[in-house]
Scaffold this motif. Structure first.
Motif, PDB file in Angstrom:
ATOM      1  N   MET A   1       0.841  -1.192   0.000  1.00 22.59           N
ATOM      2  CA  MET A   1       0.000   0.000   0.000  1.00 22.59           C
ATOM      3  C   MET A   1       0.880   1.247   0.000  1.00 22.59           C
ATOM      4  O   MET A   1       2.005   1.248   0.504  1.00 22.59           O
ATOM      5  CB  MET A   1      -0.909   0.023   1.240  1.00 22.59           C
ATOM      6  CG  MET A   1      -1.795  -1.209   1.388  1.00 22.59           C
ATOM      7  SD  MET A   1      -2.761  -1.180   2.907  1.00 22.59           S
ATOM      8  CE  MET A   1      -3.749   0.298   2.657  1.00 22.59           C
ATOM      9  N   ASP A   2       0.341   2.320  -0.612  1.00 20.27           N
ATOM     10  CA  ASP A   2       1.037   3.601  -0.578  1.00 20.27           C
ATOM     11  C   ASP A   2       0.986   4.183   0.827  1.00 20.27           C
ATOM     12  O   ASP A   2      -0.001   4.012   1.562  1.00 20.27           O
ATOM     13  CB  ASP A   2       0.396   4.586  -1.554  1.00 20.27           C
ATOM     14  CG  ASP A   2       0.584   4.167  -2.995  1.00 20.27           C
ATOM     15  OD1 ASP A   2       1.568   3.446  -3.260  1.00 20.27           O
ATOM     16  OD2 ASP A   2      -0.244   4.557  -3.842  1.00 20.27           O
ATOM     17  N   CYS A   3       2.046   4.861   1.215  1.00 21.98           N
ATOM     18  CA  CYS A   3       2.091   5.477   2.537  1.00 21.98           C
ATOM     19  C   CYS A   3       3.086   6.625   2.506  1.00 21.98           C
ATOM     20  O   CYS A   3       3.641   6.964   1.460  1.00 21.98           O
ATOM     21  CB  CYS A   3       2.497   4.451   3.606  1.00 21.98           C
ATOM     22  SG  CYS A   3       4.225   3.924   3.479  1.00 21.98           S
ATOM     23  N   TYR A   4       3.298   7.218   3.653  1.00 28.08           N
ATOM     24  CA  TYR A   4       4.335   8.233   3.821  1.00 28.08           C
ATOM     25  C   TYR A   4       5.399   7.665   4.747  1.00 28.08           C
ATOM     26  O   TYR A   4       5.088   7.043   5.764  1.00 28.08           O
ATOM     27  CB  TYR A   4       3.762   9.517   4.419  1.00 28.08           C
ATOM     28  CG  TYR A   4       2.772  10.218   3.513  1.00 28.08           C
ATOM     29  CD1 TYR A   4       3.202  11.026   2.476  1.00 28.08           C
ATOM     30  CD2 TYR A   4       1.397  10.063   3.699  1.00 28.08           C
ATOM     31  CE1 TYR A   4       2.299  11.667   1.642  1.00 28.08           C
ATOM     32  CE2 TYR A   4       0.484  10.702   2.881  1.00 28.08           C
ATOM     33  CZ  TYR A   4       0.943  11.498   1.850  1.00 28.08           C
ATOM     34  OH  TYR A   4       0.054  12.131   1.028  1.00 28.08           O
ATOM     35  N   VAL A   5       6.662   7.860   4.406  1.00 24.71           N
ATOM     36  CA  VAL A   5       7.784   7.355   5.195  1.00 24.71           C
ATOM     37  C   VAL A   5       8.427   8.525   5.936  1.00 24.71           C
ATOM     38  O   VAL A   5       8.737   9.554   5.333  1.00 24.71           O
ATOM     39  CB  VAL A   5       8.821   6.654   4.301  1.00 24.71           C
ATOM     40  CG1 VAL A   5       9.995   6.151   5.137  1.00 24.71           C
ATOM     41  CG2 VAL A   5       8.177   5.504   3.549  1.00 24.71           C
TER      42      VAL A   5
END
Length: 465
Positions: free
Chosen positions: A221-225
């Protein structure tokens, strides 16, 4: 809040600008934006028959100068009053009870934050678009020139640095931010202090994140790191926040690792072992981005340059770049890099935060082969924890009593010998007064470098002694 740069005055502060700091800030702000708002106060004056209003700079001259060189029109500011205290909302309803007043102030502050966040986002997007267009042309020209020169001399030029990624400031759901591969875990004591500060004053500086992916429930899934701001993020979670203000950058991979390391190395709370770990991680990422700066490659390039066969100018050496970005001396950077390279990472991790987390211990471990460092660490622990030998109290008392008795015996013997020699000394003094030869002998005896008891008795009465 933000203000136009041309309405911020800095009279008398030009001489305080540090050119090295400004150049470093220009490079940093072009990537991640303004690290912290400048501090100003409201200002008005009459000049040349005109009444002008704006803001007078209180702190942040280097950041303001860097923003001007980047061509920014607006900049984030913190407004303080004449006494240096943070400005408060001027408007207060005349007749409100305590509960209504608190609710009204909270509502106005929330509206103000939303307006400022929207304004910052719009301005940041406009500035970023203009900078990207300008920088893309520059990078393309550099890449073209480097490739042409490298082809002529037969040297493979380094891959040109990509254009600075766009930076956006926005509210991000806390649940969407992933924490990966952190070198330094969060300190609970620091988080607790931040909780109290943020509860009282709000989040003063946004965290920095980048877009990425993660695995949840077996699905990618897309996320923010998270790039920087772990303690602020943990404090927000402790406060029950569902969203947090963040700067979203295009940084990824090695570039994000370098930013994380720089933010920690710029602080003063790292231990010797943590500095070695962060410096090692930064060197690994930096040399991955700029392989031409590795020792053997840089040496070959220097040899080619001496023969006039070098390609275009390459990236600065790791130590020089780290020193410029973190404000450390190059010698300090080299020392931390050497410790990080020579000491096994598992051994360094065990040392962090312990009483052995000191430079002298790290240098002792670095001198040993890596396969022996674990055993060396245990030996150091054992030597420092072993109790010092002590003499039992009864034995110590007996020793002191014997020493005291021997001293008293020596004093008594010396006193007895002195009393016995006094008549002899008196007879010699009388002979010395009548016979010059005897007087000369007595004079020499009295001035002998290691006189005995007799010489000591004669000295006070010998002429010229």
């Amino acid at each position: 809040m933000q203000a136009p740069i041309d309405r911020i005055y800095s009279e008398g502060r030009r001489g305080r600008i540090n050119e090295e700091t400004v150049e470093s800030l220009v490079k940093s702000m072009a990537v991640v934006g303004l690290p912290a708002p400048i501090t100003v106060r409201e200002y008005s004056a009459n000049k040349n028959g005109f009444h002008i209003t704006g803001y007078m700079l209180v702190a942040g001259a280097d950041r303001l100068e860097a923003a001007k060189r980047l061509g920014w029109d607006w900049i984030d500011i913190d407004v303080v009053d004449a006494d240096g205290h943070a400005s408060k909302l001027a408007y207060r309803p005349a007749k409100l009870n305590a509960a209504d007043e608190i609710a009204a102030v909270s509502a106005r502050r929330e509206e103000q934050r939303e307006r400022e966040a929207a304004k910052r986002q719009q301005d940041a997007q406009a500035r970023t678009a203009a900078r990207e267009e300008q920088q893309m042309g520059l990078y393309q020209a550099i890449a073209s020139g480097s490739a042409m020169l490298a082809s002529r001399v037969g040297y493979k030029a380094a891959t040109p640095t990509p254009a600075a990624p766009a930076v956006q400031t926005m509210m991000i759901p806390v649940a969407d931010i992933s924490i990966k591969d952190r070198i330094r875990p969060a300190s609970q004591a620091t988080v607790d202090r931040l909780v109290d500060s943020i509860r009282e004053s709000g989040l003063l500086h946004p965290i920095t994140i980048a877009r990425g992916t993660t695995i949840r429930n077996g699905m990618r899934m897309d996320c923010y790191v998270l790039v920087s701001g772990l303690h602020r993020l943990e404090a927000a979670k402790a406060l029950g926040w569902t969203e947090i203000e963040a700067k979203v950058t295009g940084l990824e991979g090695h570039a994000a690792t370098i930013v994380e390391c720089d933010e920690n190395l710029c602080g003063t709370t790292l231990t010797a072992a943590e500095r070695a770990l962060f410096t090692k991680r930064r060197k690994w990422a930096y040399e991955a981005l700029h392989p031409e700066t590795r020792a053997h490659v840089a040496g070959a390039h220097g040899s080619n340059a001496a023969q006039g066969n070098a390609s275009a100018k390459l990236a600065p050496a790791f130590t020089a770049d780290t020193a410029a970005k973190t404000g450390q001396a190059e010698r300090t950077v080299q020392r931390d890099a050497t410790r990080g390279a020579k000491i096994d990472p598992d051994v360094l991790t065990k040392i962090v935060g312990t009483e052995l987390d000191r430079g002298v211990v790290l240098d002792e471990l670095a001198a040993a082969p890596k396969e022996q460092q674990g055993a060396a660490l245990e030996q150091i622990k054992a030597s420092r924890s072993a109790p010092k030998p002590t003499i039992p109290r009864p034995v110590a008392a007996a020793v002191k009593q014997q020493e005291r008795a021997a001293h008293d015996q020596d004093a008594r013997e010396t006193e007895a010998i002195t009393a016995a020699m006094m008549p002899l000394a008196e007879a010699i003094r009388r002979l010395a007064e009548t016979d010059p030869q005897i007087g000369e002998a007595v004079h020499r005896l009295a001035h002998w470098r290691a006189p005995g008891i007799l010489a000591g008795l004669l000295r006070p009465t010998v002429k010229g002694a």
